[in-house]
Design an enzyme around this catalytic site. Structure first.
Site, PDB file in Angstrom:
ATOM      1  N   LYS A 174       0.844  -1.201   0.000  1.00  0.00           N
ATOM      2  CA  LYS A 174       0.000   0.000   0.000  1.00  0.00           C
ATOM      3  C   LYS A 174       0.873   1.243   0.000  1.00  0.00           C
ATOM      4  O   LYS A 174       1.519   1.564   0.987  1.00  0.00           O
ATOM      5  CB  LYS A 174      -0.893   0.033   1.246  1.00  0.00           C
ATOM      6  N   GLY A 227       6.927   5.429   7.945  1.00  0.00           N
ATOM      7  CA  GLY A 227       5.966   6.513   8.121  1.00  0.00           C
ATOM      8  C   GLY A 227       6.198   7.198   9.449  1.00  0.00           C
ATOM      9  O   GLY A 227       7.287   7.111  10.031  1.00  0.00           O
ATOM     10  N   GLU A 249      10.263   1.847  10.206  1.00  0.00           N
ATOM     11  CA  GLU A 249      11.221   2.929   9.941  1.00  0.00           C
ATOM     12  C   GLU A 249      10.449   4.223  10.107  1.00  0.00           C
ATOM     13  O   GLU A 249       9.578   4.537   9.285  1.00  0.00           O
ATOM     14  CB  GLU A 249      11.798   2.755   8.535  1.00  0.00           C
ATOM     15  N   CYS A 283      13.136  11.552   6.152  1.00  0.00           N
ATOM     16  CA  CYS A 283      13.322  11.190   7.561  1.00  0.00           C
ATOM     17  C   CYS A 283      14.752  11.468   8.018  1.00  0.00           C
ATOM     18  O   CYS A 283      15.008  11.648   9.201  1.00  0.00           O
ATOM     19  CB  CYS A 283      12.938   9.731   7.793  1.00  0.00           C
ATOM     20  N   GLU A 386       9.445  16.180  15.440  1.00  0.00           N
ATOM     21  CA  GLU A 386       9.725  16.204  14.005  1.00  0.00           C
ATOM     22  C   GLU A 386       8.754  17.165  13.307  1.00  0.00           C
ATOM     23  O   GLU A 386       7.549  17.104  13.521  1.00  0.00           O
ATOM     24  CB  GLU A 386       9.548  14.788  13.428  1.00  0.00           C
TER      25      GLU A 386
HETATM   26  O1  TXE Z   1       2.197   9.555   7.677  1.00  0.00           O
HETATM   27  P1  TXE Z   1       1.632   8.148   8.073  1.00  0.00           P
HETATM   28  P2  TXE Z   1       1.489  10.965   7.664  1.00  0.00           P
HETATM   29  C1  TXE Z   1       6.216  11.641   9.613  1.00  0.00           C
HETATM   30  C2  TXE Z   1       6.226  13.140   9.439  1.00  0.00           C
HETATM   31  C3  TXE Z   1       4.821  13.442   9.114  1.00  0.00           C
HETATM   32  C4  TXE Z   1       4.109  12.469  10.012  1.00  0.00           C
HETATM   33  C5  TXE Z   1       2.720  12.126   9.613  1.00  0.00           C
HETATM   34  O2  TXE Z   1       6.575  13.754  10.661  1.00  0.00           O
HETATM   35  O3  TXE Z   1       4.464  14.758   9.415  1.00  0.00           O
HETATM   36  O4  TXE Z   1       4.899  11.309   9.934  1.00  0.00           O
HETATM   37  O5  TXE Z   1       2.669  11.849   8.239  1.00  0.00           O
HETATM   38  C6  TXE Z   1      -0.289   4.476   6.247  1.00  0.00           C
HETATM   39  N1  TXE Z   1      -2.485   1.303   9.647  1.00  0.00           N
HETATM   40  N2  TXE Z   1       6.616  10.916   8.440  1.00  0.00           N
HETATM   41  O6  TXE Z   1       0.344  11.026   8.597  1.00  0.00           O
HETATM   42  O7  TXE Z   1       0.222   8.249   8.555  1.00  0.00           O
HETATM   43  C7  TXE Z   1      -0.550   5.630   5.330  1.00  0.00           C
HETATM   44  O8  TXE Z   1      -1.691   5.398   4.540  1.00  0.00           O
HETATM   45  C8  TXE Z   1      -1.734   1.019   8.566  1.00  0.00           C
HETATM   46  C9  TXE Z   1       7.930  10.359   8.471  1.00  0.00           C
HETATM   47  O9  TXE Z   1       1.219  11.314   6.276  1.00  0.00           O
HETATM   48  O10 TXE Z   1       2.612   7.525   8.976  1.00  0.00           O
HETATM   49  C10 TXE Z   1       0.733   5.689   4.535  1.00  0.00           C
HETATM   50  O11 TXE Z   1       0.727   4.701   3.513  1.00  0.00           O
HETATM   51  N3  TXE Z   1      -1.223   1.966   7.757  1.00  0.00           N
HETATM   52  C11 TXE Z   1       8.141   9.378   7.408  1.00  0.00           C
HETATM   53  C12 TXE Z   1       1.783   5.319   5.588  1.00  0.00           C
HETATM   54  O12 TXE Z   1       1.060   4.661   6.632  1.00  0.00           O
HETATM   55  C13 TXE Z   1      -1.473   3.254   8.060  1.00  0.00           C
HETATM   56  C14 TXE Z   1       7.497   9.571   6.115  1.00  0.00           C
HETATM   57  C15 TXE Z   1       2.524   6.499   6.190  1.00  0.00           C
HETATM   58  O13 TXE Z   1       1.590   7.439   6.652  1.00  0.00           O
HETATM   59  C16 TXE Z   1      -2.243   3.608   9.183  1.00  0.00           C
HETATM   60  C17 TXE Z   1       6.171  10.120   6.226  1.00  0.00           C
HETATM   61  C18 TXE Z   1      -2.757   2.561   9.989  1.00  0.00           C
HETATM   62  N4  TXE Z   1      -3.499   2.802  11.084  1.00  0.00           N
HETATM   63  C19 TXE Z   1       5.799  10.791   7.360  1.00  0.00           C
HETATM   64  N5  TXE Z   1      -2.322   4.957   9.230  1.00  0.00           N
HETATM   65  C20 TXE Z   1       9.505   8.759   7.308  1.00  0.00           C
HETATM   66  N6  TXE Z   1       9.881   7.974   8.307  1.00  0.00           N
HETATM   67  O14 TXE Z   1      10.201   8.938   6.332  1.00  0.00           O
HETATM   68  C21 TXE Z   1      -1.614   5.436   8.184  1.00  0.00           C
HETATM   69  N7  TXE Z   1      -1.100   4.411   7.462  1.00  0.00           N
END
Ligand code: TXE
Length: 482
Positions: A174, A227, A249, A283, A386
């Site tokens: 996904k 994420g 990660e 990140c 962050e």
């Molecule tokens: O990311 P999410 P978001 C950090 C960054 C950002 C914050 C939130 O600080 O502001 O995270 O970003 C999926 N069960 N990073 O909310 O939600 C979602 O659909 C399963 C750091 O946009 O973490 C997407 O595919 N999956 C980071 C993925 O998780 C779920 C990069 C990441 O989204 C889910 C991005 C659930 N309950 C954001 N909820 C890095 N480490 O590089 C969401 N998703």
């Protein structure tokens, strides 16, 4: 419709079974330009069933055949590099030049790197001296889940699916609902390159809906997730009682540590790149810049001078170096973080707000000025949480001890970069920093064989090289009495 992003289930491109759609927004314009399948539990059921049905055949493929099919997929990425770079820039807001130079070549490289790993991965054996031999099989898990974010869409999507496939698993993947286009395009080539139906399934939609259903599904044996840390915590909580393998990660609040004996110009230009590349949405970005007090003012002034001259532009213009942030919600989150910094008493050295472009096409876009802040200590929210946008802080330190204290003064532990010409100090400081990765006199130089990941709130587990191959396989020891 044009620009519809469809699911790939059992080799068929199809809308979500519930018939629902999400809007796909172009961050540079704020306009809706396509629809995204809004998948749910039924789509996950169908994708997992397809993966389970395909698994016996796929796991029996020889490593050489798996290598070949992954190379053919990489060939498709190479042949369509321009289309993919434009799609990534449109979907994400990043400059098309960056997508063409970094994201898409790296996606191709991920597929080729793990194509080789399919053949080169090996397991251990242990002899006991009395003629007894143990050998360890590395078996694919079955159906695994790969959930990737929006900041480096195809880059991180392939970073997960490539080792999962190379080690013989069937995948339900996904991509982020914010940037699904390039993963969709990749899926359109799956059949043509010879991936059997059901081996790679790609579902689109919201995290708490389709992502959660993947995590909850009994037959999804592992979840590889990149994420945010709070999403990582929610996934851990859901997966733990089901005893799934997890690789997380997560976020970072990484320090760039600049000592006064560094190569000043190299440290300066790399610190700027580390803070603002991809609009600060990596990140590994160095969002806390720690500078020795003896050169602090000179470094700060030079940095402000360069950063305040950075030009924001249309991501689709090949000359643009800095584009839009990924979404309206994310722009508002970044602006709120800048407001918090002001409230905490921080001084905005440059930037500090929205950027309003002149071009009519970009009027509704999500642009944030590159922002530098000083005057906040390590206890401030601004230096603890962050932000994940084009915002960095500057702090000064007097000696190595204080530098280490500041570098480690966060709940995250992903990466750091250290700038000094003193070899002994470089290694001492690197080992004193509590992060999964440290760069010395460089940043974001990547050898794909090395362990990639963080400590504490930055995650659990390591990706890269054989780490990913081990994650996506289960060891089975066989003991033979000869
Ligand atoms: O990311 P999410 P978001 C950090 C960054 C950002 C914050 C939130 O600080 O502001 O995270 O970003 C999926 N069960 N990073 O909310 O939600 C979602 O659909 C399963 C750091 O946009 O973490 C997407 O595919 N999956 C980071 C993925 O998780 C779920 C990069 C990441 O989204 C889910 C991005 C659930 N309950 C954001 N909820 C890095 N480490 O590089 C969401 N998703």
């Amino acid at each position: 419709m044009e620009n519809d992003v469809l699911n790939l289930i059992n080799g068929t491109l199809q809308p979500a079974l519930g018939g629902e759609w999400l809007e796909n927004v172009e961050p540079a314009t704020g306009a809706v330009y396509g629809r995204i399948a809004r998948s749910g539990v039924d789509d996950v059921e169908a994708a997992v069933a397809a993966g389970r049905a395909a698994f016996p055949e796929w796991r029996a493929w020889s490593p050489a055949d798996r290598r070949a099919v992954l190379h053919r997929l990489a060939d498709k990425v190479a042949e369509n590099a321009a289309l993919l770079a434009e799609s990534e820039a449109r979907d994400n807001g990043k400059p098309v030049s960056l997508a063409a130079a970094v994201d898409i070549p790296r996606a191709e490289q991920n597929l080729r790197f793990y194509a080789s790993a399919a053949e080169q991965f090996a397991s251990e054996s242990h002899t006991m001296g009395d003629g007894t031999v143990n050998y360890t099989l590395r078996k694919p898990l079955g159906v695994v889940g790969c959930i990737s974010p929006w900041n480096l869409p195809l880059y991180l999507f392939t970073w997960k699916i490539a080792p999962a496939l190379a080690s013989g698993n069937c995948v339900v993947a996904k991509p982020s609902e914010v940037t699904p286009m390039t993963a969709y395009l990749l899926g359109t080539w799956a059949k043509e390159v010879g991936l059997p139906d059901g081996v790679l399934n790609i579902l689109h939609g919201l995290g708490p809906e389709v992502g959660q259903a993947m995590v909850d599904h009994h037959h999804v044996r592992a979840i590889s997730f990149t994420g945010g840390s709070s999403t990582g915590a929610a996934i851990s909580a859901a997966a733990a009682p089901k005893f799934k393998k997890l690789s997380l990660e997560l976020g970072g609040k990484n320090a760039t540590v600049v000592f006064d004996d560094c190569d000043f110009d190299a440290a300066l230009s790399t610190a700027i790149r580390a803070a603002f590349a991809n609009q600060g949405q990596i990140c590994l970005c160095g969002s806390r810049i720690l500078v020795q007090d003896t050169i602090y003012e000179r470094f700060r002034d030079a940095m402000v001078n360069k950063v305040s001259r950075m030009r924001i532009g249309d991501p689709m213009d090949p000359e643009t170096k800095m584009g839009a942030v990924v979404s309206r919600a994310h722009r508002d989150k970044v602006l709120a973080a800048i407001a918090t910094a002001r409230g905490e008493g921080g001084t905005i050295l440059c930037g500090g707000g929205r950027h309003q472009p002149r071009e009519p096409r970009l009027q509704g876009g999500f642009f944030v000025q590159p922002t530098l802040i000083e005057g906040l200590d390590h206890t401030c929210v601004t230096n603890r949480e962050e932000i994940f946008g084009p915002v960095a802080t500057l702090q000064s330190f007097s000696d190595e001890r204080e530098a280490l204290g500041l570098a480690n003064a966060t709940k995250y532990g992903l990466s750091a970069s250290v700038w000094t010409r003193d070899l002994q100090r470089a290694h001492r400081v690197a080992s004193g920093i509590d992060t999964g990765m440290v760069w010395i006199n460089c940043w974001l130089v990547r050898d794909l064989r090395t362990p990639f990941g963080g400590t504490r709130q930055s995650g659990v587990g390591r990706e890269g090289g054989y780490n990913s191959m081990r994650f996506f396989t289960e060891p089975q020891n066989v003991c033979v009495k000869l």
